[in-house]
Scaffold this motif. Structure first.
Motif, mmCIF file in Angstrom:
data_model
loop_
_atom_site.group_PDB
_atom_site.id
_atom_site.type_symbol
_atom_site.label_atom_id
_atom_site.label_comp_id
_atom_site.label_asym_id
_atom_site.label_seq_id
_atom_site.Cartn_x
_atom_site.Cartn_y
_atom_site.Cartn_z
ATOM 1 N N ARG A 33 0.766 -1.410 -0.010
ATOM 2 C CA ARG A 33 -0.020 -0.058 -0.138
ATOM 3 C C ARG A 33 0.805 1.215 0.054
ATOM 4 N NH1 ARG A 33 -2.995 -3.045 3.771
ATOM 5 N NH2 ARG A 33 -5.113 -3.853 3.002
ATOM 6 N N ALA A 37 1.189 3.987 -3.031
ATOM 7 C CA ALA A 37 0.860 5.574 -2.844
ATOM 8 C C ALA A 37 1.983 6.146 -3.247
ATOM 9 C CB ALA A 37 0.651 5.610 -1.435
ATOM 10 N N GLN A 42 -3.951 3.610 -5.801
ATOM 11 C CA GLN A 42 -4.530 3.121 -4.703
ATOM 12 C C GLN A 42 -4.464 1.542 -4.708
ATOM 13 O OE1 GLN A 42 -8.508 4.275 -4.169
ATOM 14 N NE2 GLN A 42 -9.023 2.571 -2.746
#
Length: 152
Positions: A33, A37, A42
């Protein structure tokens, strides 16, 4: 972007750490994640020990890709790599959704039954044996395919 993990990957950190490392699935997902980012992506993560549930995720992401809402899938099918024609067919059925096959360990340096992948022929690519970095490299490759910056 989806990071999809198959059977027994929920045991990361405790299952054969000499083969799979000490990182837990939650830690691996957090890294994905964060890296996503930094790439402007996403990243959603999902793990299942059930073949049908994995197929349903692939179908859902294929539909999302067709509507412009999904860029690709990083997929570690675990042992289903070597047994599941159904996963092969699911990935083939959602083309042109790019799916990159990832394995933490070098499956070609392990037991002979792990040398064949039913996923590789329908995957956009495969990253094998680079540990957790393989997932991050796969995210970068999918970002590049989508025309996004690829260096966090």
């Amino acid at each position: 972007m989806l990071v999809l993990n198959g059977p027994n990957l929920n045991l990361l950190g405790t299952r054969e750490p000499g083969v799979y490392g000490a990182l837990t699935l939650a830690e691996l997902e957090a890294r994905c994640r964060a890296h996503g980012a930094a790439l402007g992506l996403q990243v959603e993560c999902f793990q299942s020990n059930h073949e049908g549930t994995l197929i349903e995720q692939i179908h859902a992401w294929g539909l999302a890709h067709r509507s412009g809402q999904a860029l690709g899938v990083v997929f570690n099918p675990g042992a289903y790599t070597h047994t599941s024609i159904a996963l092969h067919d699911a990935i083939k059925g959602v083309e042109p959704l790019p799916v990159i096959e990832v394995h933490l360990s070098n499956v070609h340096a392990r037991e002979a039954f792990r040398h064949h992948s039913w996923i590789a022929p329908v995957a956009a690519g495969s990253i094998i044996g680079l540990g957790p970095d393989g997932y991050l490299l796969a995210l970068e490759a999918l970002a590049r395919r989508a025309g996004l910056r690829s260096n966090p």
